[in-house]
Design an enzyme around this catalytic site. Sequence first.
Site, PDB file in Angstrom:
ATOM      1  N   LYS A 201     -18.003 -47.670  56.536  1.00 36.50           N
ATOM      2  CA  LYS A 201     -17.793 -47.336  55.130  1.00 36.50           C
ATOM      3  C   LYS A 201     -18.561 -46.049  54.839  1.00 36.50           C
ATOM      4  O   LYS A 201     -19.779 -46.039  54.713  1.00 36.50           O
ATOM      5  CB  LYS A 201     -18.296 -48.420  54.186  1.00 36.50           C
ATOM      6  CG  LYS A 201     -17.863 -48.155  52.720  1.00 36.50           C
ATOM      7  CD  LYS A 201     -18.850 -48.660  51.698  1.00 36.50           C
ATOM      8  CE  LYS A 201     -19.872 -47.670  51.264  1.00 36.50           C
ATOM      9  NZ  LYS A 201     -19.361 -46.508  50.479  1.00 36.50           N
TER      10      LYS A 201
ATOM     11  N   GLU B 115     -32.273 -46.785  57.518  1.00 40.76           N
ATOM     12  CA  GLU B 115     -32.902 -45.460  57.422  1.00 40.76           C
ATOM     13  C   GLU B 115     -32.863 -45.099  55.953  1.00 40.76           C
ATOM     14  O   GLU B 115     -31.801 -44.814  55.402  1.00 40.76           O
ATOM     15  CB  GLU B 115     -32.150 -44.453  58.301  1.00 40.76           C
ATOM     16  CG  GLU B 115     -32.948 -43.189  58.572  1.00 40.76           C
ATOM     17  CD  GLU B 115     -32.671 -42.108  57.556  1.00 40.76           C
ATOM     18  OE1 GLU B 115     -33.540 -41.943  56.655  1.00 40.76           O
ATOM     19  OE2 GLU B 115     -31.631 -41.457  57.625  1.00 40.76           O
TER      20      GLU B 115
ATOM     21  N   CYS C 209     -33.343 -36.590  53.472  1.00 39.82           N
ATOM     22  CA  CYS C 209     -34.360 -37.646  53.397  1.00 39.82           C
ATOM     23  C   CYS C 209     -35.667 -37.227  54.049  1.00 39.82           C
ATOM     24  O   CYS C 209     -36.734 -37.722  53.674  1.00 39.82           O
ATOM     25  CB  CYS C 209     -33.827 -38.931  54.023  1.00 39.82           C
ATOM     26  SG  CYS C 209     -33.246 -38.739  55.719  1.00 39.82           S
TER      27      CYS C 209
ATOM     28  N   GLU D  40     -38.843 -40.086  45.370  1.00 39.84           N
ATOM     29  CA  GLU D  40     -37.914 -39.212  46.075  1.00 39.84           C
ATOM     30  C   GLU D  40     -36.990 -38.549  45.056  1.00 39.84           C
ATOM     31  O   GLU D  40     -36.216 -39.219  44.371  1.00 39.84           O
ATOM     32  CB  GLU D  40     -37.104 -40.006  47.094  1.00 39.84           C
ATOM     33  CG  GLU D  40     -36.223 -39.120  47.963  1.00 39.84           C
ATOM     34  CD  GLU D  40     -35.507 -39.904  49.051  1.00 39.84           C
ATOM     35  OE1 GLU D  40     -35.434 -39.412  50.191  1.00 39.84           O
ATOM     36  OE2 GLU D  40     -35.021 -41.007  48.760  1.00 39.84           O
TER      37      GLU D  40
END
Length: 472
Positions: free
Chosen positions: A171, A246, A280, A379
């Site tokens: 996906k 992750e 990231c 973040e």
Amino acid sequence: MDLARTDIYLDGRWVPGSSGQTLEVQNPTTEAVLATVPAGSADDVDRAVAAARAAFTGWADTPPADRAAALDRLHAALTTRADEIARTVALELGTPLKVATRVQAGLPLTVLRSYVDLAAHPPAPERVGNSLVVREPVGVVGAITPWNYPLHQVMAKLAPALAAGCPVVLKPSELTPLTAYLLFDAVDEAGFPPGVVNLVPGTGPVVGEALAAHPDVDLVSFTGSTATGRRISHLAADRIARVALELGGKSANVILDDADLATAVKVGVGNAFLNSGQTCTAWTRMLVHRSRYDEAVTLVAKAADGYRPGDPFDPATRLGPLVSAAQRDRVREHVTRALADGGRLVAGGPDAPLPDRGFFVAPTVIADVDPDSALAQEEVFGPVLAVIPVDDDEHAVTVANNSRYGLAGAVWSGDEERALRVARRMRTGAVDVNGAPFNPLAPFGGYKQSGLGRELGRYGLEEFLQTKAIQR
């Protein structure tokens, strides 16, 4: 060119999705609708997982050399599409074409090539006393991938899973699905057995949840936000399924007092703003020894001014748009809050000039950031860099580790042994010393809330293997 797609890929062929609904893919530079793709359903996930389950035994029993040959054919088919992939990423994500060519299209080919070799030479059985320890494929893999590196993040899961002998249901992100379609054109050309590789585009709440909760998915491999990773972990835990995650990062770039400051700042700013900060591993916290702090802030501001936002197809552009209006607004809110929290704006900011259209945020640098403030802890996922003074090596390590994340980081020093001592104390999955290059064979993954498991190289292959002891 017409980028619209009408089918999903199940059991080795293109077939209509069951919902009859579509998703619009928006161009973040122009804000226009770029294409539509099918909106997958839970029924589509059921069909894809059933096809993968039926293909499992045959693919697991396929000789390693034959699996390697199939991956090699995929590599060849993707190589011929590399320019088209780069252009598509520039369109649906907004990555400047030069970066899209080198990183978005080039890096996945390097990763895939590494797994051609690893597939041909799987881990050998090991004798432990009277036991024969063997490694076997874990089973059907559900791969759920993000929008920021739409081919690389897929390849980091797909290639090792296939090399290990596991069929996959993918996906991709609904924001950048067109790159996945180019991948599956190559998959179809490479001639994998039916059911070994399947594609179901769609939203997270529908397709992602169905895949993560499916009783016939043996391992869920996910890259994305920590919040979504937590949800996937709960869904998989209900059936004791394996997960590889992750997740987010808030990486520290530690610049010690004896570092080559000009190089450390230049590389640090480039890392923070790569892919418009939508990375990231971005070094979004620059920690500078107080004796060189003012000099560093001046250099950072000058470097940031060189990142011109604009059309990703313009060779002068160094900073593309963010992926969506929602992402742009979130990043702008972070900047506003950081300034309200006492940060000092030294570049960019909410009033900086930007193109008239597109989801742009100016390359922004905020100095004097409190290590406990939101900008230093959360973040942002945009072109926003926090600069923080530190007193000495011990203080630098303390500030670097003051995060719930631990994905990446960097250390700069004229004394490599000193840099290594600091690097070893940083609670993070990877640390670059003095700008060392990225290694696609090294393990990639995080500590703390940055995830579970590792990707890339043989460590990534091991995520898709089970260990069995046979006593003799």
